[in-house]
Design an enzyme around this catalytic site. Structure first.
Site, PDB file in Angstrom:
ATOM      1  N   ARG A   1      -0.253   6.558  18.841  1.00  0.00           N
ATOM      2  CA  ARG A   1       0.402   7.484  19.794  1.00  0.00           C
ATOM      3  C   ARG A   1       0.443   6.833  21.175  1.00  0.00           C
ATOM      4  NH1 ARG A   1       2.729  10.944  16.916  1.00  0.00           N
ATOM      5  NH2 ARG A   1       1.562  11.533  15.093  1.00  0.00           N
TER       6      ARG A   1
ATOM      7  N   LYS B   1       4.060  -6.594  12.088  1.00  0.00           N
ATOM      8  CA  LYS B   1       3.304  -6.899  10.870  1.00  0.00           C
ATOM      9  C   LYS B   1       3.679  -8.279  10.317  1.00  0.00           C
ATOM     10  CE  LYS B   1       1.931  -4.840   6.498  1.00  0.00           C
ATOM     11  NZ  LYS B   1       1.517  -3.590   5.874  1.00  0.00           N
TER      12      LYS B   1
ATOM     13  N   ARG C   1       0.840  -1.201   0.000  1.00  0.00           N
ATOM     14  CA  ARG C   1       0.000   0.000   0.000  1.00  0.00           C
ATOM     15  C   ARG C   1       0.873   1.249   0.000  1.00  0.00           C
ATOM     16  NH1 ARG C   1      -2.709   0.642   4.411  1.00  0.00           N
ATOM     17  NH2 ARG C   1      -4.276   1.947   3.445  1.00  0.00           N
TER      18      ARG C   1
END
Ligand code: BTN
Length: 326
Positions: A325, A187, A122
Site C-alpha cells: 500500500r 519481479k 504460486r
C-alpha cells in the site's frame, strides 16, 4: 539424454553466424528440407532467423544453450560428484517432471529445461519460460525430518538465489515475502516448493526456481502478467550473463545451503533474510482465502512467517498474496 533435432539445429545456429542448409543437413544427417522444417519450428518459438539464398540461415542474436559440460566446469569437484543433473530440451514443468521421478531417483537431483511451456507459479499461476530465455531449475532433496521442520525453507532458498545473483554482479537484489526475487521493485524470479512423502518424515521436496534471463521472445505472453517484471538482459544490458554459469552458481549455492538448513533450520538464515526484505516497514495487505489483513511489515519470525503490525497487535501470517500500500 538424446536431444531433439530442433535443439541440435539451434545449437548449430547458436553462434549467430550464417550456416548453409546443406552443411547443416550433412552435419546432422538429415535433408535440407528437414533443416528448413526445424528452422520453421524455431521461428514458431519466436527465434528471429534470417534465411538468405546462397548463404543459409543465421540467428539474429546468438543464444547460449544449457550444457552439462559447461555447467560442470563451473562447479566444484565436490558438488559435481554429489548430485545428478538432467537437462531437458522441453518439459511442461521441471517441478512436475522431477516430482514424477521421486520413486526412481536418488536425491539430490537437479532438472533444468530449455523450454517449459506449462511452467507453474504460486497460487496456480502460469510461469513463463521462453525457449532458452530463462532459467527453469528444479532441485529434489530428501529430508529425514518431519515436514513441519521445513518451514522457512522457501525463504532460505530465496537467499540461495540472492547469493547467486550477487555473485554475478546483479545490483539491488531484494526478496519479497514469501519468495519473490525482485530488482528495482520488478519481479526477476520466483520459487515454488512442492513437498511429498510422510508428514512425520522422511519427505521429498522439489524446489523450483524460475529466473528471467531474456524474455524478449516471450513478449506476447508477458503482456498478460499483471505484476511488474524484469529480466537480466534489461538489468545488465552491457553484460552477457552466461545461463550455464548462472545455473552452476545456483546449484552450488543451493547444495551448500540446504544441508545448513537441515542442521539449523530457518533461524540460521533469518538475520540474513532481513537484509534483503523489501517489505520491511512498508504498509502491506495480505490477502487470504476470505480475509484481508493490513499492517506494517516487520520482517519474519523464526518459522519464516511474515510479521504484521496492525496497530493493535502483531500477527504472524503463514500464507497469502501481498499487496504493497502506498
Ligand atoms: C512464482 O513466483 O510464482 C514461482 C515461480 C516458480 C517457477 C519455477 S520455474 C522452475 C520450476 N518449474 C515450474 O513449473 N515452476 C518452477
Amino acid at each position: 539424454m538424446k536431444l531433439p533435432l530442433r535443439h541440435q539445429v539451434l545449437e548449430q545456429l547458436s553462434d549467430g553466424r550464417f550456416h548453409s542448409g546443406s552443411l547443416l543437413g550433412e552435419k546432422l544427417g538429415i535433408s535440407r528440407a528437414a533443416i528448413w522444417k526445424h528452422v520453421c519450428s524455431l521461428k514458431a518459438l519466436d527465434f528471429e532467423i534470417y534465411s538468405v539464398p546462397g548463404k543459409g540461415y543465421r540467428l539474429c542474436e546468438p543464444v547460449e544453450l544449457l550444457s552439462q559440460t559447461r555447467i560442470e566446469k563451473y562447479l566444484t569437484r565436490y558438488t559435481r560428484e554429489n548430485f545428478r543433473l538432467d537437462i531437458l530440451d522441453e518439459t511442461p514443468s521441471t517441478n512436475t517432471w522431477l516430482m514424477s521421478q521421486i520413486k526412481h531417483t536418488t536425491a539430490p537431483h537437479v532438472c533444468l529445461a530449455e523450454y517449459q511451456p506449462q511452467g507453474r507459479g504460486r497460487h496456480g499461476r502460469q510461469w513463463v519460460t521462453p525457449y532458452a530465455g530463462g532459467l527453469a531449475c528444479s532441485l529434489l532433496w530428501r529430508f529425514a525430518c518431519p515436514v513441519g521442520q521445513l518451514s522457512g525453507l522457501s525463504l532460505a532458498a530465496g537467499l540461495g538465489v540472492v547469493r547467486t545473483l550477487e555473485a554475478l554482479g546483479v545490483p539491488q537484489v531484494k526478496l519479497k515475502w514469501p519468495n519473490d526475487i525482485l530488482c528495482n521493485e520488478h519481479k526477476l524470479g520466483g520459487i515454488l516448493l512442492e513437498i511429498a512423502g510422510d508428514a512425520a518424515g522422511p519427505c521429498y521436496c522439489v524446489m523450483g526456481i524460475g529466473l528471467n534471463v531474456n524474455l524478449k521472445r516471450a513478449h506476447a505472453q508477458m503482456t498478460e502478467v499483471t505484476q511488474p517484471w524484469t529480466d537480466l538482459a534489461r538489468l545488465m544490458p552491457d553484460v552477457s550473463i552466461s545461463r550455464n554459469q548462472l545455473a552452476a552458481l545456483l546449484i552450488e549455492n543451493l547444495l551448500d545451503l540446504i544441508p545448513h538448513f537441515e542442521r539449523e533450520g530457518f533461524p540460521a538464515f533469518r538475520q540474513d533474510w532481513h537484509r534483503y526484505d523489501i517489505l520491511s516497514g512498508r504498509c502491506v495487505s495480505v490477502q487470504g482465502h476470505n480475509t484481508e489483513t493490513t499492517g506494517i511489515a516487520r520482517g519474519v519470525n523464526a518459522a519464516g512467517n511474515l510479521l504484521l503490525d496492525t496497530g493493535t497487535a502483531q500477527i504472524a501470517m503463514t500464507a497469502g498474496e501481498i499487496t504493497v500500500r502506498f
